[in-house]
Design an enzyme around this catalytic site. Structure first.
Site, mmCIF file in Angstrom:
data_model
loop_
_atom_site.group_PDB
_atom_site.id
_atom_site.type_symbol
_atom_site.label_atom_id
_atom_site.label_comp_id
_atom_site.label_asym_id
_atom_site.label_seq_id
_atom_site.Cartn_x
_atom_site.Cartn_y
_atom_site.Cartn_z
ATOM 1 N N ASP A 106 0.832 -1.209 0.000
ATOM 2 C CA ASP A 106 0.000 0.000 0.000
ATOM 3 C C ASP A 106 0.862 1.253 0.000
ATOM 4 O O ASP A 106 0.544 2.248 -0.668
ATOM 5 C CB ASP A 106 -0.952 -0.005 1.199
ATOM 6 C CG ASP A 106 -0.246 -0.172 2.539
ATOM 7 O OD1 ASP A 106 0.928 -0.609 2.570
ATOM 8 O OD2 ASP A 106 -0.870 0.137 3.571
ATOM 9 N N ARG A 107 1.977 1.210 0.711
ATOM 10 C CA ARG A 107 2.880 2.358 0.756
ATOM 11 C C ARG A 107 3.587 2.548 -0.588
ATOM 12 O O ARG A 107 3.852 3.685 -1.004
ATOM 13 C CB ARG A 107 3.881 2.186 1.893
ATOM 14 C CG ARG A 107 3.223 2.141 3.266
ATOM 15 C CD ARG A 107 4.186 1.755 4.373
ATOM 16 N NE ARG A 107 5.132 2.825 4.667
ATOM 17 C CZ ARG A 107 6.111 2.715 5.568
ATOM 18 N NH1 ARG A 107 6.265 1.565 6.227
ATOM 19 N NH2 ARG A 107 6.912 3.724 5.793
#
Length: 253
Positions: A106-107
């Site tokens: 997600d990052r």
């Protein structure tokens, strides 16, 4: 159309795009999920939204829950007939080189989309089960590092689980004032205002280490709640992660 999944510790945020237009989003629980249950829920969601499953010609996901990956891949294969693309720190054609292998998918999506959409230097604050800060430099484009701490829902759970009298099932709401008059409003004040102050403090320290101020983009399930009490967040981009997953998928098609 493209189907995108953001698999988090609490929810699987699912989206359908028609080109660059976000048509629909859903949230499914990521805990105690099975391929059979997820297939039923996703198929029902498509029927209720009146979207034909045959209109989906590609899918991608970013996951921070390894045990959920096989469930998601089996579900997509069963309903749509193909395997989804998995976003990782090792995905090809990213604008950044040498990302840490353990960096959450997600990052990876967050910083890729933030760099494309807003430029650098910038700080991305993702507020979910955990609150993460990622710092992106300008020349050359790279991830300098960041910070990780508890998200507000995790704070509520930790307090409830480790104290005898404090409730653990509170819903995070915007407090009306700092001085709470009940246990519940005091917890809301302490956690929500405290999280905003903590994020602002981390941003201030990061700016000091960078030697200058830069744009700060907030995203994640609790970003709208927390950012309204922040003095340093410049942009609220609720779909940054979903857009980033789609962007990386398209870079690798």
């Amino acid at each position: 159309m493209t189907l995108i999944f953001d698999v988090g510790n609490t929810s699987v945020v699912t989206a359908v795009y028609d080109g660059n237009k976000l048509l629909h989003t859903w949230r499914f629980p990521s805990k105690k999920q099975t391929a059979a249950k997820f297939s039923v829920a996703l198929s029902r969601a498509f029927r209720e939204a009146k979207i034909e499953t045959t209109s989906i010609d590609g899918a991608a996901y970013a996951s921070v829950v390894p045990l959920a990956n096989q469930i998601l891949e089996e579900t997509v294969q069963k309903i749509f007939g193909f395997k989804p693309f998995s976003v990782t720190a090792g995905s090809a054609n990213l604008p950044f080189k040498g990302l840490p292998r353990e960096l959450g998918a997600d990052r990876v999506a967050d910083i890729a989309m933030a760099y494309k959409r807003y430029g650098a230097p910038c700080i991305v604050v993702d507020m979910g089960t955990a609150i993460t800060l990622d710092v992106v430099s300008q020349e050359p484009a790279r991830l300098l590092g960041g910070a990780i701490t508890l998200g507000i829902r995790s704070m509520f759970e930790v307090l409830g689980a480790n104290t005898a009298l404090l409730p653990s099932n509170l819903i995070a709401n915007a407090p009306s004032k700092a001085i709470g008059t009940t246990t519940e409003t005091q917890m809301q004040s302490g956690i929500v205002f405290g999280a905003a102050a903590m994020v602002d403090g981390l941003i201030k320290r990061t700016w000091k280490e960078l030697g200058k101020e830069c744009r700060v983009i907030a995203t994640g399930g609790d970003a709208e709640l927390i950012s309204q009490f922040s003095n340093r967040i410049n942009v609220l981009d609720k779909n940054l992660t979903l857009d980033g997953i789609k962007y990386i998928y398209e870079l690798n098609k």
